[in-house]
Design a protein around this motif. Structure first.
Motif, short mmCIF file in Angstrom:
data_model
loop_
_atom_site.label_atom_id
_atom_site.label_comp_id
_atom_site.label_asym_id
_atom_site.label_seq_id
_atom_site.Cartn_x
_atom_site.Cartn_y
_atom_site.Cartn_z
N ALA A 132 -4.66 18.60 0.08
CA ALA A 132 -5.37 18.75 -1.19
C ALA A 132 -5.09 17.58 -2.13
O ALA A 132 -5.93 17.25 -2.97
N HIS A 133 -3.92 16.96 -2.00
CA HIS A 133 -3.56 15.87 -2.91
C HIS A 133 -3.06 14.67 -2.11
O HIS A 133 -2.44 14.82 -1.05
N GLY A 134 -3.31 13.48 -2.65
CA GLY A 134 -2.81 12.24 -2.05
C GLY A 134 -3.51 11.91 -0.75
O GLY A 134 -4.26 12.73 -0.21
N PRO A 135 -3.24 10.71 -0.25
CA PRO A 135 -2.47 9.67 -0.95
C PRO A 135 -3.31 8.98 -2.03
O PRO A 135 -4.54 8.97 -1.94
N ALA A 136 -2.64 8.42 -3.03
CA ALA A 136 -3.34 7.64 -4.05
C ALA A 136 -3.56 6.23 -3.51
O ALA A 136 -2.65 5.62 -2.96
N ILE A 137 -4.79 5.74 -3.65
CA ILE A 137 -5.16 4.45 -3.08
C ILE A 137 -5.76 3.56 -4.16
O ILE A 137 -6.70 3.97 -4.85
N ASP A 138 -5.23 2.38 -4.27
CA ASP A 138 -5.78 1.39 -5.19
C ASP A 138 -7.14 0.94 -4.64
O ASP A 138 -7.25 0.51 -3.50
N ALA A 139 -8.18 1.08 -5.46
CA ALA A 139 -9.53 0.74 -5.01
C ALA A 139 -9.63 -0.72 -4.57
O ALA A 139 -10.41 -1.05 -3.67
N THR A 140 -8.86 -1.61 -5.18
CA THR A 140 -8.92 -3.02 -4.78
C THR A 140 -8.30 -3.22 -3.40
O THR A 140 -8.74 -4.08 -2.64
N VAL A 141 -7.28 -2.43 -3.07
CA VAL A 141 -6.68 -2.49 -1.73
C VAL A 141 -7.67 -1.96 -0.70
O VAL A 141 -7.87 -2.54 0.37
N SER A 170 -1.90 3.19 3.07
CA SER A 170 -2.47 3.10 1.72
C SER A 170 -2.18 1.75 1.07
O SER A 170 -2.83 1.38 0.10
N GLY A 171 -1.22 1.00 1.63
CA GLY A 171 -0.94 -0.33 1.11
C GLY A 171 -1.80 -1.42 1.73
O GLY A 171 -1.68 -2.59 1.37
N GLY A 172 -2.67 -1.05 2.67
CA GLY A 172 -3.60 -2.00 3.27
C GLY A 172 -3.18 -2.57 4.60
O GLY A 172 -3.87 -3.45 5.14
N GLU A 173 -2.09 -2.10 5.19
CA GLU A 173 -1.66 -2.60 6.50
C GLU A 173 -2.48 -1.94 7.61
O GLU A 173 -2.60 -0.72 7.67
N GLU A 266 -10.87 11.44 -6.75
CA GLU A 266 -9.58 11.60 -7.40
C GLU A 266 -8.45 10.89 -6.66
O GLU A 266 -7.38 10.63 -7.23
N ARG A 267 -8.65 10.53 -5.39
CA ARG A 267 -7.60 9.81 -4.65
C ARG A 267 -7.58 8.31 -4.98
O ARG A 267 -6.64 7.62 -4.63
#
Length: 279
Positions: A132-141, A170-173, A266-267
């Motif tokens: 239901a929650h996460g992970p949070a992802i930076d849209a630019t990543v 989520s860090g782009g790897e 929301e993520r």
């Protein structure tokens, strides 16, 4: 000769005249999947990562829930005109009995499934609900992931004829990238990889695909517990419906620094910018 590419004679017509030369093409061959010697299905695929493909396919069809459910996977009977093994028949031994329904799968290459029935079946039977929650992802990543995926499409570079799928942190790897003539096979291959290395449920991973986001691709993501699916092209209406119902973040037209978010916004951590109104 590579089993992934093949050379064929080609007549190229240009404004300056005709050129006859060989062209490099992506190989397409059937893979028959058997369970305990009984034929389950045949899928057209690009050879390579077949074990991953089968693991992902069986998970997507809810036939297995973990890599431990498979005792062995071995190539068996199937030879070409020269008597060489084609490696196009893969027999799977499962740890326990599984009732097989011939061709009655949630997903096939051109399934034409009934939307409401399929939505209900996925919601009922997925073993790994999307968190239901996460992970949070930076849209630019997230925006940079298709470029990373494209840089690892070596067979596409040679042929221009393959789809790709990749699993990212989520860090782009990029953890795994697979190519195939069928986009659903490419997704099965990366999901199968994740299953074999104990990354299912993939609650912390992002799935990126090189083409459109169809219902079946969203369905496969949901079955693996993947919370985010990004596609370079457009989603279908039913893909958006399933993503919204399942709590999956679905992003389409993921190109450059723009994207369309169809569900689960929301993520995404979106850089501050002035709002743009609608006409």
């Amino acid at each position: 000769m590579s089993r992934v590419t093949a050379r064929r004679p080609t007549l190229r017509i240009t404004p300056n005249g005709e050129i006859r030369r060989p062209d490099t093409l992506a190989v397409e061959e059937p893979l028959e999947i058997r369970i305990g010697g009984q034929s389950l299905t045949v899928t057209m695929r690009t050879p390579g990562a077949d074990i991953d493909l089968v693991h992902g396919f069986l998970l997507s069809e809810n036939i297995i829930g973990s890599a431990d459910d498979i005792v062995s996977a071995r190539y068996c009977a199937g030879v070409d005109q020269d008597g060489h093994n084609t490696y196009n028949v893969l027999d799977i031994e499962l740890r326990g009995p599984v009732p097989l329904r011939p061709r009655n799968f949630l997903t096939t290459g051109a399934c034409g499934v009934c939307g409401k029935t399929a939505l209900d079946e996925v919601r009922t039977h997925t073993r790994y609900p999307v968190p239901a929650h996460g992970p949070a992802i930076d849209a630019t990543v997230l925006a940079g992931m298709p470029e990373t995926l494209r840089a690892r499409q070596s067979v596409f570079d040679a042929t221009g004829g393959l789809h790709a799928a990749g699993l990212f942190t989520s860090g782009g790897e990029a953890l795994a990238v697979r190519e195939d003539i069928g986009r659903h096979n490419a997704v099965d291959k990366v999901i199968g990889w994740a299953l074999r290395v104990s990354r299912i449920p993939a609650h912390d991973l992002i799935l990126i695909v090189s083409g459109r986001a169809s219902f079946e691709l969203v369905q496969k993501a949901v079955m693996a517990g993947i919370p985010v699916l990004g596609a370079v092209s457009a989603p279908s209406s039913l893909a958006v419906d399933l993503a919204a119902e399942s709590g999956l973040t679905l992003v389409g037209f993921l190109r450059g620094d723009t994207m369309n978010v169809y569900s689960g916004s929301e993520r995404l951590v979106i850089p501050h910018a002035s709002a743009v109104g609608t006409a």
